[in-house]
Design a protein around this motif. Structure first.
Motif, PDB file in Angstrom:
ATOM      1  N   LEU A 120     -17.601 -70.858 103.894  1.00  0.00           N
ATOM      2  CA  LEU A 120     -17.862 -71.103 102.477  1.00  0.00           C
ATOM      3  C   LEU A 120     -19.303 -71.553 102.258  1.00  0.00           C
ATOM      4  CD1 LEU A 120     -16.456 -71.243  99.679  1.00  0.00           C
ATOM      5  CD2 LEU A 120     -15.948 -73.638 100.171  1.00  0.00           C
ATOM      6  N   GLY A 121     -19.848 -72.301 103.221  1.00  0.00           N
ATOM      7  CA  GLY A 121     -21.204 -72.833 103.091  1.00  0.00           C
ATOM      8  C   GLY A 121     -22.261 -71.751 102.926  1.00  0.00           C
ATOM      9  N   LYS A 122     -22.105 -70.643 103.614  1.00  0.00           N
ATOM     10  CA  LYS A 122     -23.082 -69.548 103.510  1.00  0.00           C
ATOM     11  C   LYS A 122     -23.127 -69.008 102.084  1.00  0.00           C
ATOM     12  CE  LYS A 122     -24.338 -65.028 105.359  1.00  0.00           C
ATOM     13  NZ  LYS A 122     -25.757 -65.342 105.211  1.00  0.00           N
ATOM     14  N   MET A 123     -21.949 -68.825 101.489  1.00  0.00           N
ATOM     15  CA  MET A 123     -21.882 -68.330 100.116  1.00  0.00           C
ATOM     16  C   MET A 123     -22.503 -69.328  99.144  1.00  0.00           C
ATOM     17  SD  MET A 123     -18.468 -67.053  98.131  1.00  0.00           S
ATOM     18  CE  MET A 123     -18.135 -65.932  99.483  1.00  0.00           C
ATOM     19  N   GLU A 124     -22.227 -70.608  99.357  1.00  0.00           N
ATOM     20  CA  GLU A 124     -22.752 -71.657  98.476  1.00  0.00           C
ATOM     21  C   GLU A 124     -24.276 -71.743  98.555  1.00  0.00           C
ATOM     22  OE1 GLU A 124     -18.867 -74.661  98.819  1.00  0.00           O
ATOM     23  OE2 GLU A 124     -20.525 -74.799 100.247  1.00  0.00           O
ATOM     24  N   ILE A 125     -24.798 -71.735  99.759  1.00  0.00           N
ATOM     25  CA  ILE A 125     -26.254 -71.853  99.950  1.00  0.00           C
ATOM     26  C   ILE A 125     -26.976 -70.642  99.381  1.00  0.00           C
ATOM     27  CG2 ILE A 125     -28.081 -71.904 101.700  1.00  0.00           C
ATOM     28  CD1 ILE A 125     -26.201 -73.642 103.411  1.00  0.00           C
ATOM     29  N   ASP A 126     -26.433 -69.439  99.612  1.00  0.00           N
ATOM     30  CA  ASP A 126     -27.055 -68.227  99.083  1.00  0.00           C
ATOM     31  C   ASP A 126     -27.105 -68.253  97.554  1.00  0.00           C
ATOM     32  OD1 ASP A 126     -27.457 -67.266 101.606  1.00  0.00           O
ATOM     33  OD2 ASP A 126     -25.746 -65.900 101.605  1.00  0.00           O
ATOM     34  N   ALA A 127     -26.003 -68.692  96.930  1.00  0.00           N
ATOM     35  CA  ALA A 127     -25.943 -68.745  95.464  1.00  0.00           C
ATOM     36  C   ALA A 127     -26.934 -69.768  94.915  1.00  0.00           C
ATOM     37  CB  ALA A 127     -24.525 -69.086  95.013  1.00  0.00           C
ATOM     38  N   MET A 128     -27.020 -70.924  95.573  1.00  0.00           N
ATOM     39  CA  MET A 128     -27.940 -71.971  95.113  1.00  0.00           C
ATOM     40  C   MET A 128     -29.392 -71.546  95.308  1.00  0.00           C
ATOM     41  SD  MET A 128     -25.880 -75.392  96.416  1.00  0.00           S
ATOM     42  CE  MET A 128     -26.887 -76.589  95.539  1.00  0.00           C
ATOM     43  N   LYS A 129     -29.669 -70.818  96.369  1.00  0.00           N
ATOM     44  CA  LYS A 129     -31.033 -70.334  96.623  1.00  0.00           C
ATOM     45  C   LYS A 129     -31.462 -69.358  95.531  1.00  0.00           C
ATOM     46  CE  LYS A 129     -32.231 -69.547 100.862  1.00  0.00           C
ATOM     47  NZ  LYS A 129     -32.429 -68.960 102.219  1.00  0.00           N
ATOM     48  N   LYS A 130     -30.550 -68.441  95.158  1.00  0.00           N
ATOM     49  CA  LYS A 130     -30.858 -67.464  94.105  1.00  0.00           C
ATOM     50  C   LYS A 130     -31.087 -68.145  92.752  1.00  0.00           C
ATOM     51  CE  LYS A 130     -28.321 -63.619  96.201  1.00  0.00           C
ATOM     52  NZ  LYS A 130     -27.113 -62.766  96.100  1.00  0.00           N
ATOM     53  N   ALA A 131     -30.379 -69.273  92.525  1.00  0.00           N
ATOM     54  CA  ALA A 131     -30.473 -69.975  91.237  1.00  0.00           C
ATOM     55  C   ALA A 131     -31.690 -70.887  91.149  1.00  0.00           C
ATOM     56  CB  ALA A 131     -29.204 -70.782  90.989  1.00  0.00           C
ATOM     57  N   GLY A 132     -32.413 -71.054  92.254  1.00  0.00           N
ATOM     58  CA  GLY A 132     -33.646 -71.839  92.205  1.00  0.00           C
ATOM     59  C   GLY A 132     -33.540 -73.263  92.708  1.00  0.00           C
ATOM     60  N   TYR A 133     -32.447 -73.595  93.403  1.00  0.00           N
ATOM     61  CA  TYR A 133     -32.319 -74.934  93.981  1.00  0.00           C
ATOM     62  C   TYR A 133     -33.178 -75.034  95.240  1.00  0.00           C
ATOM     63  CZ  TYR A 133     -28.204 -75.693  91.003  1.00  0.00           C
ATOM     64  OH  TYR A 133     -27.356 -75.852  89.936  1.00  0.00           O
ATOM     65  N   ASP A 134     -33.647 -76.237  95.548  1.00  0.00           N
ATOM     66  CA  ASP A 134     -34.389 -76.456  96.795  1.00  0.00           C
ATOM     67  C   ASP A 134     -33.477 -76.162  97.981  1.00  0.00           C
ATOM     68  OD1 ASP A 134     -36.672 -77.323  95.443  1.00  0.00           O
ATOM     69  OD2 ASP A 134     -35.913 -79.378  95.318  1.00  0.00           O
ATOM     70  N   ASP A 135     -33.997 -75.464  98.972  1.00  0.00           N
ATOM     71  CA  ASP A 135     -33.194 -75.114 100.146  1.00  0.00           C
ATOM     72  C   ASP A 135     -32.659 -76.363 100.857  1.00  0.00           C
ATOM     73  OD1 ASP A 135     -33.669 -72.514  99.583  1.00  0.00           O
ATOM     74  OD2 ASP A 135     -35.040 -72.128 101.247  1.00  0.00           O
ATOM     75  N   SER A 136     -33.502 -77.371 100.989  1.00  0.00           N
ATOM     76  CA  SER A 136     -33.077 -78.582 101.700  1.00  0.00           C
ATOM     77  C   SER A 136     -31.930 -79.288 100.971  1.00  0.00           C
ATOM     78  CB  SER A 136     -34.261 -79.542 101.857  1.00  0.00           C
ATOM     79  OG  SER A 136     -34.811 -79.876 100.596  1.00  0.00           O
ATOM     80  N   PHE A 137     -31.989 -79.302  99.634  1.00  0.00           N
ATOM     81  CA  PHE A 137     -30.904 -79.900  98.856  1.00  0.00           C
ATOM     82  C   PHE A 137     -29.618 -79.104  99.021  1.00  0.00           C
ATOM     83  CE2 PHE A 137     -28.442 -79.764  94.876  1.00  0.00           C
ATOM     84  CZ  PHE A 137     -28.076 -81.103  94.767  1.00  0.00           C
ATOM     85  N   SER A 138     -29.719 -77.783  98.965  1.00  0.00           N
ATOM     86  CA  SER A 138     -28.545 -76.914  99.122  1.00  0.00           C
ATOM     87  C   SER A 138     -27.870 -77.152 100.468  1.00  0.00           C
ATOM     88  CB  SER A 138     -28.958 -75.440  98.994  1.00  0.00           C
ATOM     89  OG  SER A 138     -29.586 -75.197  97.761  1.00  0.00           O
ATOM     90  N   CYS A 139     -28.683 -77.246 101.515  1.00  0.00           N
ATOM     91  CA  CYS A 139     -28.139 -77.481 102.867  1.00  0.00           C
ATOM     92  C   CYS A 139     -27.510 -78.870 102.975  1.00  0.00           C
ATOM     93  CB  CYS A 139     -29.241 -77.330 103.905  1.00  0.00           C
ATOM     94  SG  CYS A 139     -29.860 -75.654 104.101  1.00  0.00           S
ATOM     95  N   ALA A 140     -28.177 -79.871 102.404  1.00  0.00           N
ATOM     96  CA  ALA A 140     -27.697 -81.250 102.515  1.00  0.00           C
ATOM     97  C   ALA A 140     -26.359 -81.440 101.812  1.00  0.00           C
ATOM     98  CB  ALA A 140     -28.737 -82.213 101.941  1.00  0.00           C
TER      99      ALA A 140
END
Length: 429
Positions: A120-140
């Motif tokens: 599930l994490g891969k899908m969440e991080i990819d979606a947040m990256k496309k929406a403009g969230y900081d990568d480090s925040f998405s991972c954390a």
């Protein structure tokens, strides 16, 4: 401490420093002990086999691993993600909230933090990256929310703890519900604050018609924890039998409801489950060797006498346990902590009159926090690897979520009723 025990500890520490597999290190250390003491290996093997061969609870572990692997298929995680998106609404930082909500839902099907973060994490991080969230925040936030998996039922670590302590699996599962919800609440508050400060985007609110569609599509997956828990708490099935039912139901959902798995996919999942179960079994067997040595050397008894001579306050003991596990969690795999160190602490907890269900949730939550704690938190490596983000950046971002989770840990440590309320309500205590 005997010379044989000292040699055993030295060998174990050396192998740990050499970064060899912990399970092999425990077996090697145990071998040195038996050579020094001239112990009959046949009697040791007989004792360990008698202890675990008749242990019905441990059979649930491979069943839950299999269920987690099936539910980790792309179609199932996609349905959960869409449903969580509808629940989060159109607030600022909505995808961060979706991350937390989806992890809570997913935890009710897998009981595994690693499965949550890697699937599930891969899908969440990819979606947040496309929406403009900081990568480090998405991972954390992905790493932090994944820790809910082994707290909310079902839970593989809680099944292992039940095997070690004799505590009721059903009581442990119920005891984990409120702490899991509190962790999610704490993480969502963190997401709200960060989203406002950094001006993260708002998502479009999902129309009611679309949300109902997402709900109907996700329903087969969402029924998994309901079927599982209702079966256990109505007394129709044991937790182990519930694990078997969950595994069969997961196959039906993946094949019939979502058409996300064919025969080849099922065989691949069975192979992965065998590998995972083999790894767990090797660790359990190695830990059993160390537990045998600890019992023979009366380490737990000596430790209990020492602690009781220093304090008669159970909360002081719990604070010490929390600090020790937090430190160990920064460097050692959680399975090693649970199988080697926790059994030593259980008799001491009993001596202090601490309820074993309460103690189990305290140490399990503590160990799960360790999965996100630098420098060797496994979830940090998984999420950083998925996104290609600098591990250093993820470690820096994870500190506030860790503080939020530590606050919940302290809360359940000093207020046992948060854990024990539901088990008592359902008459399991």
């Amino acid at each position: 401490m005997s010379l044989a025990m000292i040699v055993t500890l030295v060998v174990f520490v050396l192998i740990f420093l050499l970064r060899m597999p912990i399970s092999l290190g425990m077996i090697a250390a145990g071998t040195f002990y038996f050579i020094f003491t001239g112990t009959d290996l046949g009697s040791v093997a007989n004792h360990i086999m008698n202890t675990y061969y008749s242990n019905y609870v441990i059979i649930a572990v491979p069943l839950f691993i299999f269920t987690a692997n099936v539910m980790n298929s792309g179609k199932v995680t996609e349905m959960i993600f869409k449903f969580a998106t509808g629940l989060a609404g159109g607030r600022r930082g909505a995808l961060g909230h979706v991350n937390v909500i989806a992890s809570l839902i997913f935890s009710g099907m897998t009981g595994s933090a690693i499965a949550d973060a890697s699937g599930l994490g891969k899908m969440e991080i990819d979606a947040m990256k496309k929406a403009g969230y900081d990568d480090s925040f998405s991972c954390a936030i992905t790493a932090a929310s994944a820790t809910v998996g082994p707290i909310f039922p079902p839970s593989i670590p809680l099944v292992m703890y039940a095997m070690l302590s004799g505590a009721s699996v059903g009581a442990l599962f119920l005891g984990g519900m409120v702490p899991a919800l509190l962790i999610c609440l704490g993480l969502m508050i963190y997401v709200s604050v960060v989203s406002k400060v950094r001006n993260y985007p708002r998502e479009e609110k999902v129309p009611m018609r679309a949300f109902l569609t997402f709900t109907l599509q996700a329903m087969p997956a969402l029924l998994t924890p309901i079927i599982l828990l209702m079966g256990i708490y109505t007394g129709v099935v044991t937790p182990t039998e519930a694990g078997a039912i969950a595994a069969i139901y997961a196959i039906l959902v993946a094949i019939l409801a979502y058409k996300a798995m064919n025969l080849k996919g099922l065989l691949d999942i069975i192979k992965d489950t065998i590998k995972d179960t083999g790894s767990v079994s090797l660790m359990v067997g190695a830990a059993a060797v160390i537990s045998y040595i600890v019992a023979r050397e009366q380490v737990a008894s000596e430790l209990g006498t020492l602690v009781l001579s220093l304090t008669d306050n159970k909360y002081v003991f719990l604070i010490v346990v929390n600090v020790i596990i937090l430190i160990l969690g920064m460097f050692i795999d959680t399975s090693t902590i649970q199988l080697v160190f926790v059994p030593i602490m259980i008799p001491v907890a009993k001596a202090f009159g601490i309820d074993l269900v309460h103690f189990g949730l305290v140490v399990t939550l503590n160990m799960m926090i360790g999965l996100s704690t630098p420098p060797f938190g496994m979830l940090l490596f998984i999420t950083a690897g998925i996104s290609g983000t600098s591990l250093k950046a993820v470690m820096k971002e994870i500190m506030w979520p860790i503080i939020a989770m530590l606050a919940i840990l302290l809360l359940i440590t000093f207020v046992p009723e948060i854990v024990l309320f539901l088990p008592k309500t359902f008459g399991l205590m």
